[in-house]
Design a protein around this motif. Structure first.
Motif, PDB file in Angstrom:
ATOM      1  N   LEU A 272       3.507   1.850   2.103  1.00 12.96           N
ATOM      2  CA  LEU A 272       3.754   0.640   1.325  1.00 12.96           C
ATOM      3  C   LEU A 272       4.594  -0.357   2.111  1.00 12.96           C
ATOM      4  O   LEU A 272       5.256   0.014   3.084  1.00 12.96           O
ATOM      5  CB  LEU A 272       4.474   1.014   0.024  1.00 12.96           C
TER       6      LEU A 272
ATOM      7  N   THR B 178       0.010   1.120 -10.470  1.00 16.81           N
ATOM      8  CA  THR B 178      -0.778   0.891  -9.262  1.00 16.81           C
ATOM      9  C   THR B 178      -0.008   1.324  -8.023  1.00 16.81           C
ATOM     10  O   THR B 178      -0.568   1.963  -7.125  1.00 16.81           O
ATOM     11  CB  THR B 178      -1.167  -0.596  -9.141  1.00 16.81           C
TER      12      THR B 178
ATOM     13  N   GLN C 124      -1.122   4.222  -5.359  1.00 12.87           N
ATOM     14  CA  GLN C 124      -1.198   3.926  -3.930  1.00 12.87           C
ATOM     15  C   GLN C 124      -0.312   4.872  -3.131  1.00 12.87           C
ATOM     16  O   GLN C 124      -0.702   5.369  -2.076  1.00 12.87           O
ATOM     17  CB  GLN C 124      -0.795   2.480  -3.660  1.00 12.87           C
TER      18      GLN C 124
ATOM     19  N   THR D  46      -1.736   8.487  -3.123  1.00 11.58           N
ATOM     20  CA  THR D  46      -2.969   8.512  -2.338  1.00 11.58           C
ATOM     21  C   THR D  46      -2.651   8.478  -0.852  1.00 11.58           C
ATOM     22  O   THR D  46      -3.221   9.242  -0.054  1.00 11.58           O
ATOM     23  CB  THR D  46      -3.880   7.326  -2.700  1.00 11.58           C
TER      24      THR D  46
ATOM     25  N   LYS E  59      -6.019   3.155   5.811  1.00 10.47           N
ATOM     26  CA  LYS E  59      -4.950   2.833   4.869  1.00 10.47           C
ATOM     27  C   LYS E  59      -5.215   1.502   4.183  1.00 10.47           C
ATOM     28  O   LYS E  59      -5.156   1.416   2.937  1.00 10.47           O
ATOM     29  CB  LYS E  59      -3.609   2.787   5.609  1.00 10.47           C
TER      30      LYS E  59
ATOM     31  N   LEU F   4      -6.013   1.454   0.091  1.00 12.36           N
ATOM     32  CA  LEU F   4      -4.973   0.896  -0.767  1.00 12.36           C
ATOM     33  C   LEU F   4      -5.378  -0.454  -1.356  1.00 12.36           C
ATOM     34  O   LEU F   4      -5.034  -0.771  -2.499  1.00 12.36           O
ATOM     35  CB  LEU F   4      -3.657   0.760   0.003  1.00 12.36           C
TER      36      LEU F   4
ATOM     37  N   ILE G 296      -7.727   0.160  -4.249  1.00 14.89           N
ATOM     38  CA  ILE G 296      -6.992   0.611  -5.434  1.00 14.89           C
ATOM     39  C   ILE G 296      -6.383  -0.580  -6.162  1.00 14.89           C
ATOM     40  O   ILE G 296      -6.403  -0.667  -7.389  1.00 14.89           O
ATOM     41  CB  ILE G 296      -5.888   1.617  -5.044  1.00 14.89           C
ATOM     42  N   GLU G 297      -5.863  -1.529  -5.399  1.00 11.52           N
ATOM     43  CA  GLU G 297      -5.180  -2.681  -5.993  1.00 11.52           C
ATOM     44  C   GLU G 297      -6.157  -3.724  -6.527  1.00 11.52           C
ATOM     45  O   GLU G 297      -5.934  -4.304  -7.598  1.00 11.52           O
ATOM     46  CB  GLU G 297      -4.261  -3.322  -4.963  1.00 11.52           C
TER      47      GLU G 297
END
Length: 222
Positions: free
Chosen positions: A73, A99, A103, A106, A139, A143, A146-147
């Motif tokens: 992140l 969320t 993330q 995951t 990555k 990610l 997902i977002e």
């Protein structure tokens, strides 16, 4: 009010460690007002998730959670998820928090997959895989999907979320394999063309000297 519903749709069983790890780490998600959420998020959820991943992937030791999260992140986001006071988290709504958690776990699962490929894992190997993952296409692809993929608006069970993420990862792997094949094919074609050019110039191919005895060449006429 949090309620529990059966799976959104039947799914084929999967024995993959990724599927198992996501199903385990995403189990705190509950269906609240027609969407999945974490009504009572706390940093211990991530600590528990990493401990579970360490066991699933048979890692010899548990890497540092903050260190791994820093590769998953943005730098400004990691402290929010690790803040035990909840002060930093108060600025996010429920969907944003959920969320971020999805993330995070995951990314942790994918990192643990990479780490599990090493024998006699060391702190140096962890750091190397962390840095590789931090800048990896995998990555960013996973990610971002997902977002931006409407995950929470379309998936109403944990199993559906897991299937969605696993599908994204598998598609990303397939794209990488296809890109790799294209690169290899390009190299092979280039090498063949280059070798033929060299063979022609050196006269080593049967038609290189146009049938003339060795040492004789055809001169171009003006």
């Amino acid at each position: 009010m949090a309620i529990s519903l059966p799976h959104q749709r039947p799914s084929s069983p999967s024995n993959s460690k990724l599927h198992q790890s996501l199903l385990t780490t995403l189990s705190p998600l509950t269906l609240t007002h027609t969407h999945l959420s974490l009504p009572q998020y706390h940093p211990t959820l991530l600590t528990t998730a990493l401990a579970a991943l360490t066991k699933i992937y048979s890692l010899p030791f548990t890497p540092s959670l903050p260190h791994l999260l820093s590769a998953i992140l943005p730098t400004s986001t990691t402290p929010i998820l690790l803040d035990e006071t909840g002060a930093l988290l108060s600025g996010l709504d429920d969907q944003a928090t959920t969320t971020l958690y999805i993330q995070a776990v995951t990314g942790l699962a994918l990192l643990c997959e990479n780490l599990s490929k090493h024998e006699n894992l060391t702190a140096g190997m962890v750091e190397r895989e962390r840095r590789l993952f931090e800048d990896s296409k995998q990555k960013m692809e996973v990610l971002e999907r997902i977002e931006d993929g409407g995950l929470l608006g379309e998936c109403y069970t944990v199993e559906a979320v897991v299937e969605y993420i696993v599908d994204v990862v598998e598609r990303q792997h397939q794209e990488e394999e296809q890109e790799g094949l294209l690169v290899l094919e390009g190299v092979e074609v280039e090498e063949v063309v280059t070798n033929e050019k060299v063979d022609w110039e050196m006269g080593s191919r049967p038609y290189g000297n146009m049938g003339l005895p060795w040492g004789f060449t055809i001169m171009a006429l003006n």
